[in-house]
Motif scaffolding. Structure first.
Motif, short mmCIF file in Angstrom:
data_model
loop_
_atom_site.label_atom_id
_atom_site.label_comp_id
_atom_site.label_asym_id
_atom_site.label_seq_id
_atom_site.Cartn_x
_atom_site.Cartn_y
_atom_site.Cartn_z
N GLU A 1 0.84 -1.20 0.00
CA GLU A 1 0.00 0.00 0.00
C GLU A 1 0.87 1.25 0.00
O GLU A 1 0.60 2.21 -0.73
CB GLU A 1 -0.94 0.02 1.21
CG GLU A 1 -1.80 1.27 1.24
CD GLU A 1 -2.78 1.31 2.40
OE1 GLU A 1 -3.27 2.44 2.69
OE2 GLU A 1 -3.08 0.27 3.00
N ARG B 1 0.88 4.21 -2.83
CA ARG B 1 0.68 5.63 -2.51
C ARG B 1 1.85 6.48 -2.99
O ARG B 1 1.66 7.57 -3.51
CB ARG B 1 0.42 5.81 -1.02
CG ARG B 1 -0.94 5.30 -0.60
CD ARG B 1 -1.22 5.54 0.89
NE ARG B 1 -2.50 5.00 1.25
CZ ARG B 1 -3.67 5.60 1.05
NH1 ARG B 1 -3.70 6.80 0.48
NH2 ARG B 1 -4.81 5.03 1.42
N TYR C 1 -8.24 8.95 -2.14
CA TYR C 1 -7.26 7.96 -2.58
C TYR C 1 -7.48 6.54 -2.08
O TYR C 1 -6.94 5.61 -2.65
CB TYR C 1 -5.82 8.39 -2.23
CG TYR C 1 -5.42 9.66 -2.90
CD1 TYR C 1 -4.94 9.67 -4.20
CD2 TYR C 1 -5.54 10.87 -2.24
CE1 TYR C 1 -4.58 10.85 -4.83
CE2 TYR C 1 -5.19 12.06 -2.86
CZ TYR C 1 -4.70 12.04 -4.15
OH TYR C 1 -4.37 13.20 -4.76
N GLN C 2 -8.24 6.31 -1.03
CA GLN C 2 -8.37 4.96 -0.48
C GLN C 2 -8.88 3.97 -1.53
O GLN C 2 -8.34 2.88 -1.66
CB GLN C 2 -9.28 4.96 0.76
CG GLN C 2 -9.29 3.63 1.48
CD GLN C 2 -7.91 3.18 1.94
OE1 GLN C 2 -7.07 3.98 2.35
NE2 GLN C 2 -7.64 1.89 1.84
N ASN C 3 -9.91 4.34 -2.25
CA ASN C 3 -10.46 3.42 -3.25
C ASN C 3 -9.57 3.31 -4.48
O ASN C 3 -9.59 2.29 -5.18
CB ASN C 3 -11.89 3.80 -3.62
CG ASN C 3 -12.85 3.49 -2.49
OD1 ASN C 3 -12.53 2.76 -1.56
ND2 ASN C 3 -14.04 4.05 -2.57
N LYS D 1 -7.14 0.71 -3.40
CA LYS D 1 -7.82 -0.60 -3.49
C LYS D 1 -7.93 -1.06 -4.94
O LYS D 1 -7.77 -2.25 -5.23
CB LYS D 1 -9.23 -0.52 -2.89
CG LYS D 1 -9.30 -0.51 -1.41
CD LYS D 1 -10.77 -0.55 -1.00
CE LYS D 1 -10.98 -0.06 0.39
NZ LYS D 1 -12.41 0.00 0.72
N GLN E 1 -10.49 -2.19 7.63
CA GLN E 1 -10.36 -0.77 7.94
C GLN E 1 -10.46 -0.51 9.43
O GLN E 1 -11.17 -0.98 10.15
CB GLN E 1 -11.44 0.04 7.21
CG GLN E 1 -11.31 -0.03 5.72
CD GLN E 1 -10.02 0.56 5.20
OE1 GLN E 1 -9.58 1.59 5.65
NE2 GLN E 1 -9.40 -0.11 4.26
#
Length: 166
Positions: free
Chosen positions: A125, A129, A142-144, A147, A166
């Motif tokens: 992750e 990022r 940005y989380q999705n 994913k 989460q």
């Protein structure tokens, strides 16, 4: 101003055109080639909306002249789908994981993520990022998007996508 003849391969097809030496590559792609999936955001390399792939590198096409792409192999968002027209793993990931909202950053984000996965097929992750840090999204948080890239990596690698708790 005299125009210069340019030839390059875009999404697997040889294209050519006449451009003024000052024509930005993003404008050549959008206006001359009518490939409007590559978006124009800031024109200063800050947002990444214009990100494309050139000769195996992610490039922000808003600060490169079309004449600099002479002879280059370029992939735009229009060239990302599978040969049979189905969605690529990344496109499917963005769809399945809701990695987009307004969609303005999505073409550049997908092109950057595609290059990231080619360079690192199993990114963490944190690596994802860092890898997309040059592409801004004002909608998703940005989380999705992360994913979606993890989903695509799993699909490409033939493993099961495990969504982090989460």
């Amino acid at each position: 101003m005299a125009k210069t003849h340019v030839t390059m391969t875009v999404n697997g097809e040889t294209v050519e055109g006449l451009v003024e030496p000052r024509t930005l590559l993003v404008h050549f792609i959008r206006e001359n080639l009518q490939l409007t999936g590559t978006h124009i955001g800031c024109e200063t390399t800050h947002c990444g909306a214009c990100t494309i792939d050139i000769d195996g590198m992610s490039v922000k096409s808003c600060t490169m002249f079309a004449v600099q792409a002479e002879g280059a192999a370029i992939t735009t968002i229009e060239g990302v789908a599978n040969a049979d027209g189905t969605l690529s793993a990344l496109q499917e990931g963005f769809r399945q994981m809701h990695g987009l909202q307004c969609g303005f950053c999505t073409p550049g984000m997908i092109l950057r993520a595609q290059r990231l996965l080619q360079e690192n097929p199993t990114p963490s992750e944190e690596e994802i990022r860092f890898g997309i840090a040059g592409n801004l999204c004002r909608c998703t948080g940005y989380q999705n998007i992360v994913k979606a890239i993890q989903y695509a990596a799993a699909k490409i690698n033939g493993t099961e996508f495990q969504e982090a708790a989460q």
